[in-house]
Scaffold this active site. Structure first.
Site, PDB file in Angstrom:
ATOM      1  N   GLY A  29       6.579  -1.872   6.389  1.00 60.55           N
ATOM      2  CA  GLY A  29       7.970  -2.321   6.411  1.00 60.55           C
ATOM      3  C   GLY A  29       8.905  -1.463   7.227  1.00 60.55           C
ATOM      4  O   GLY A  29       8.558  -0.352   7.643  1.00 60.55           O
ATOM      5  N   GLU A  30      10.091  -1.998   7.452  1.00 59.77           N
ATOM      6  CA  GLU A  30      11.137  -1.275   8.175  1.00 59.77           C
ATOM      7  C   GLU A  30      12.224  -0.921   7.163  1.00 59.77           C
ATOM      8  O   GLU A  30      12.978  -1.797   6.718  1.00 59.77           O
ATOM      9  CB  GLU A  30      11.688  -2.146   9.313  1.00 59.77           C
ATOM     10  CG  GLU A  30      13.005  -1.697   9.898  1.00 59.77           C
ATOM     11  CD  GLU A  30      13.031  -0.239  10.362  1.00 59.77           C
ATOM     12  OE1 GLU A  30      11.999   0.279  10.861  1.00 59.77           O
ATOM     13  OE2 GLU A  30      14.086   0.402  10.203  1.00 59.77           O
ATOM     14  N   LEU A  34      10.131   6.292  18.550  1.00 62.93           N
ATOM     15  CA  LEU A  34      10.584   6.106  19.935  1.00 62.93           C
ATOM     16  C   LEU A  34       9.494   5.434  20.780  1.00 62.93           C
ATOM     17  O   LEU A  34       9.674   4.344  21.309  1.00 62.93           O
ATOM     18  CB  LEU A  34      10.980   7.468  20.520  1.00 62.93           C
ATOM     19  CG  LEU A  34      11.636   7.432  21.892  1.00 62.93           C
ATOM     20  CD1 LEU A  34      12.925   6.643  21.865  1.00 62.93           C
ATOM     21  CD2 LEU A  34      11.888   8.853  22.391  1.00 62.93           C
ATOM     22  N   HIS A  35       8.394   6.101  20.969  1.00 61.46           N
ATOM     23  CA  HIS A  35       7.165   5.550  21.566  1.00 61.46           C
ATOM     24  C   HIS A  35       7.181   5.216  23.047  1.00 61.46           C
ATOM     25  O   HIS A  35       6.130   4.888  23.614  1.00 61.46           O
ATOM     26  CB  HIS A  35       6.679   4.315  20.800  1.00 61.46           C
ATOM     27  CG  HIS A  35       6.523   4.529  19.318  1.00 61.46           C
ATOM     28  ND1 HIS A  35       6.200   5.745  18.756  1.00 61.46           N
ATOM     29  CD2 HIS A  35       6.657   3.660  18.277  1.00 61.46           C
ATOM     30  CE1 HIS A  35       6.135   5.618  17.442  1.00 61.46           C
ATOM     31  NE2 HIS A  35       6.413   4.377  17.128  1.00 61.46           N
ATOM     32  N   CYS A  43       6.158  -4.857  16.023  1.00 56.42           N
ATOM     33  CA  CYS A  43       5.668  -3.838  16.964  1.00 56.42           C
ATOM     34  C   CYS A  43       4.203  -4.147  17.313  1.00 56.42           C
ATOM     35  O   CYS A  43       3.384  -4.422  16.433  1.00 56.42           O
ATOM     36  CB  CYS A  43       5.797  -2.434  16.377  1.00 56.42           C
ATOM     37  SG  CYS A  43       7.498  -1.954  16.064  1.00 56.42           S
ATOM     38  N   CYS A  52      -1.076   5.827   9.549  1.00 54.61           N
ATOM     39  CA  CYS A  52       0.148   5.174  10.028  1.00 54.61           C
ATOM     40  C   CYS A  52      -0.157   3.904  10.792  1.00 54.61           C
ATOM     41  O   CYS A  52      -0.978   3.890  11.689  1.00 54.61           O
ATOM     42  CB  CYS A  52       0.854   6.062  11.041  1.00 54.61           C
ATOM     43  SG  CYS A  52       1.864   7.306  10.320  1.00 54.61           S
ATOM     44  N   GLU A  54       0.825  -1.202   0.000  1.00 50.62           N
ATOM     45  CA  GLU A  54       0.000   0.000   0.000  1.00 50.62           C
ATOM     46  C   GLU A  54       0.864   1.259   0.000  1.00 50.62           C
ATOM     47  O   GLU A  54       1.944   1.297   0.580  1.00 50.62           O
ATOM     48  CB  GLU A  54      -0.913  -0.003   1.228  1.00 50.62           C
ATOM     49  CG  GLU A  54      -2.023  -1.021   1.059  1.00 50.62           C
ATOM     50  CD  GLU A  54      -3.018  -1.005   2.207  1.00 50.62           C
ATOM     51  OE1 GLU A  54      -4.221  -0.956   1.902  1.00 50.62           O
ATOM     52  OE2 GLU A  54      -2.610  -1.043   3.366  1.00 50.62           O
ATOM     53  N   CYS A  78       1.099  -2.210  15.652  1.00 46.42           N
ATOM     54  CA  CYS A  78       1.108  -1.936  14.209  1.00 46.42           C
ATOM     55  C   CYS A  78       0.444  -3.074  13.429  1.00 46.42           C
ATOM     56  O   CYS A  78       0.741  -4.247  13.638  1.00 46.42           O
ATOM     57  CB  CYS A  78       2.555  -1.767  13.738  1.00 46.42           C
ATOM     58  SG  CYS A  78       2.702  -1.475  11.969  1.00 46.42           S
ATOM     59  N   CYS A 124       3.075   8.577   1.091  1.00 49.04           N
ATOM     60  CA  CYS A 124       3.623   7.686   2.112  1.00 49.04           C
ATOM     61  C   CYS A 124       3.821   6.328   1.447  1.00 49.04           C
ATOM     62  O   CYS A 124       2.865   5.746   0.926  1.00 49.04           O
ATOM     63  CB  CYS A 124       2.621   7.593   3.266  1.00 49.04           C
ATOM     64  SG  CYS A 124       3.049   6.359   4.501  1.00 49.04           S
ATOM     65  N   SER A 142      11.604   6.632   8.025  1.00 45.45           N
ATOM     66  CA  SER A 142      11.276   6.407   9.437  1.00 45.45           C
ATOM     67  C   SER A 142      11.740   5.015   9.849  1.00 45.45           C
ATOM     68  O   SER A 142      11.498   4.032   9.153  1.00 45.45           O
ATOM     69  CB  SER A 142       9.757   6.524   9.595  1.00 45.45           C
ATOM     70  OG  SER A 142       9.379   6.210  10.912  1.00 45.45           O
ATOM     71  N   CYS A 164       6.349  -6.941   7.528  1.00 43.59           N
ATOM     72  CA  CYS A 164       7.435  -6.412   8.370  1.00 43.59           C
ATOM     73  C   CYS A 164       7.830  -7.487   9.377  1.00 43.59           C
ATOM     74  O   CYS A 164       6.991  -8.266   9.833  1.00 43.59           O
ATOM     75  CB  CYS A 164       6.953  -5.172   9.100  1.00 43.59           C
ATOM     76  SG  CYS A 164       8.266  -4.326  10.022  1.00 43.59           S
TER      77      CYS A 164
HETATM   78  N1  SAH Z   1       9.031   0.762  10.371  1.00 44.36           N
HETATM   79  C1  SAH Z   1       9.150   2.172  10.355  1.00 44.36           C
HETATM   80  C2  SAH Z   1       8.187   2.875   9.415  1.00 44.36           C
HETATM   81  C3  SAH Z   1       6.745   2.408   9.359  1.00 44.36           C
HETATM   82  S1  SAH Z   1       5.515   3.014  10.396  1.00 44.36           S
HETATM   83  C4  SAH Z   1       8.996   2.731  11.755  1.00 44.36           C
HETATM   84  O1  SAH Z   1       8.587   1.986  12.641  1.00 44.36           O
HETATM   85  O2  SAH Z   1       9.342   3.873  11.978  1.00 44.36           O
HETATM   86  C5  SAH Z   1       5.504   4.737  10.409  1.00 44.36           C
HETATM   87  C6  SAH Z   1       5.100   5.258  11.772  1.00 44.36           C
HETATM   88  O3  SAH Z   1       3.759   4.855  12.138  1.00 44.36           O
HETATM   89  C7  SAH Z   1       6.006   4.735  12.878  1.00 44.36           C
HETATM   90  O4  SAH Z   1       6.391   5.758  13.747  1.00 44.36           O
HETATM   91  C8  SAH Z   1       5.102   3.748  13.563  1.00 44.36           C
HETATM   92  O5  SAH Z   1       5.525   3.498  14.874  1.00 44.36           O
HETATM   93  C9  SAH Z   1       3.762   4.438  13.470  1.00 44.36           C
HETATM   94  N2  SAH Z   1       2.636   3.561  13.791  1.00 44.36           N
HETATM   95  C10 SAH Z   1       2.584   2.219  13.676  1.00 44.36           C
HETATM   96  N3  SAH Z   1       1.400   1.752  14.132  1.00 44.36           N
HETATM   97  C11 SAH Z   1       0.689   2.823  14.549  1.00 44.36           C
HETATM   98  C12 SAH Z   1      -0.607   2.994  15.122  1.00 44.36           C
HETATM   99  N4  SAH Z   1      -1.408   1.960  15.360  1.00 44.36           N
HETATM  100  N5  SAH Z   1      -1.003   4.245  15.423  1.00 44.36           N
HETATM  101  C13 SAH Z   1      -0.204   5.307  15.160  1.00 44.36           C
HETATM  102  N6  SAH Z   1       1.011   5.207  14.619  1.00 44.36           N
HETATM  103  C14 SAH Z   1       1.463   3.982  14.317  1.00 44.36           C
END
Ligand code: SAH
Length: 353
Positions: free
Chosen positions: A160-161, A216-217, A117, A333, A93, A120, A106, A192, A113
């Site tokens: 993906g990462e 970071l989160h 996480c 995202c 996508e 996600c 985007c 990212s 992936c």
């Molecule tokens: N793998 C990379 C890029 C993909 S996701 C990364 O982790 O950075 C892009 C962003 O969306 C990342 O910051 C990810 O943590 C965030 N993201 C993933 N799941 C999400 C969700 N359920 N709500 C909000 N942001 C989310």
């Protein structure tokens, strides 16, 4: 014989390709201009190439396209979600986001992936495979074509990462930012990452023409590992040690993404922890509302986000709240998901890095 796909090849690779077909190297450079700068859709358009060679090209190569698996879905806020089909039938996508800021797309760097996480949707698929440089670049060109617009910003925040597909992502970034090619500004390409330390180290050495943003989160190892298994391999002190050097090398503030989760990472002590980690690191926090993906986590309320931003300001940390778009249509995202997992990803390549 399988035709050679041209999108994704560098200028040098196209020069060699031309030579292999018995033409001088400069024909390869002309081809490069047609493919990337003039965005030719057909060899017939390439008017300064000899007609006979154009025929030969059409015989042995193809420009490259991504099929649309279904018509693009326009969401209520004007963003559009594209489901592209790759040559092996897998799907990825990409999301077009007008005015956010600029004309943004985007894009995805992998099908699925491997990072797992917790919050996600893409993680639930597991990793199918990495995209080629061509497949990455094609998402930009296809969205641009379908939306009849000139894109200004590209974010690698789809599936993906990116640093787990380092070489192809960097190759794609170089193609996107080449002033003689696609010509996007390096400052408007953002990659990212979950924070794969070896990848960040490599990025520092290679200095590709794009910005890096770090997901970071959470502000303690314990909480971050709960959300992101990658934290076990690359804990916060390791990550921030690298980022301190990163900021020194790039002379830019480091951009962090931070999903706001109720009572989990939106507390005052998180800001205290952050301030400690960010000592000597100029930083910008990009806060994101948690989008629902069935993780059981709850998004922070608007009031909690306001309060958190206030604490950040007091601590001298810059922050912005990212507009969440496309949520109803699962285009936001972390909500991208294209196939049922066919097998769980057991070996995590990043753990071997
Ligand atoms: N793998 C990379 C890029 C993909 S996701 C990364 O982790 O950075 C892009 C962003 O969306 C990342 O910051 C990810 O943590 C965030 N993201 C993933 N799941 C999400 C969700 N359920 N709500 C909000 N942001 C989310």
């Amino acid at each position: 014989m399988k035709k050679q796909t041209l999108i994704g090849l560098t200028r040098e690779e196209l020069e060699s390709f031309a030579q292999e077909l018995g033409e001088p190297a400069f024909r390869g450079r002309q081809l490069y201009t047609w493919l990337y700068q003039k965005r030719a859709a057909d060899f017939d358009e390439m008017s300064d190439l000899p007609a006979a060679w154009r025929l030969k090209l059409a015989e042995v190569s193809e420009i490259g396209t991504l099929g649309l698996s279904r018509p693009a879905k326009e969401t209520r806020d004007g963003s559009q979600k594209f489901l592209f089909e790759l040559s092996d039938g897998l799907r990825v996508e990409s999301v077009y986001l007008p005015d956010s800021p600029g004309e943004t797309v985007c894009i995805s760097s992998q099908v699925g992936c491997a990072l797992g996480c917790h919050f996600c949707a893409t993680a639930k698929m597991g990793l199918f495979r990495s995209l080629t440089a061509g497949e990455i670049v094609l998402q930009v060109l296809e969205v641009e074509g379908h939306c009849q617009t000139q894109l200004t910003n590209v974010v690698f925040m789809g599936m993906g990462e990116p640093l787990h597909n380092y070489e192809n992502v960097v190759a794609a970034v170089r193609l996107l930012a080449d002033p003689q090619g696609i010509g996007l500004s390096a400052r408007r390409i953002t990659v990212s990452t979950v924070g794969l330390v070896p990848g960040i180290e490599r990025w520092m050495k290679d200095d590709p023409p794009a910005k890096l943003a770090i997901s970071l989160h959470a502000t303690t190892d314990e909480r971050r590992a709960e959300l992101m298994p990658v934290n076990k391999a690359y804990p916060l002190d390791m990550l921030f040690k690298t980022l301190r050097r990163f900021a020194h090398v790039t002379k830019d503030p480091v951009t962090f993404e931070y999903i706001m989760i109720e009572d989990f990472n939106d507390r005052e002590e998180d800001v205290d922890n952050l301030a400690r980690w960010l000592k000597n690191i100029p930083a910008k926090m990009n806060l994101i509302r948690l989008h629902p993906t069935g993780s059981g986590l709850k998004p922070s309320s608007d009031e909690a986000i306001d309060r958190f931003m206030g604490w950040l300001t007091e601590a001298g940390i810059r922050s912005t709240l990212r507009q969440s778009r496309g949520i109803e249509d699962e285009a936001a995202c972390g909500m991208l998901f294209t196939q049922e997992p066919f097998k769980p990803t057991k070996v995590r390549a990043w753990e071997r890095a």
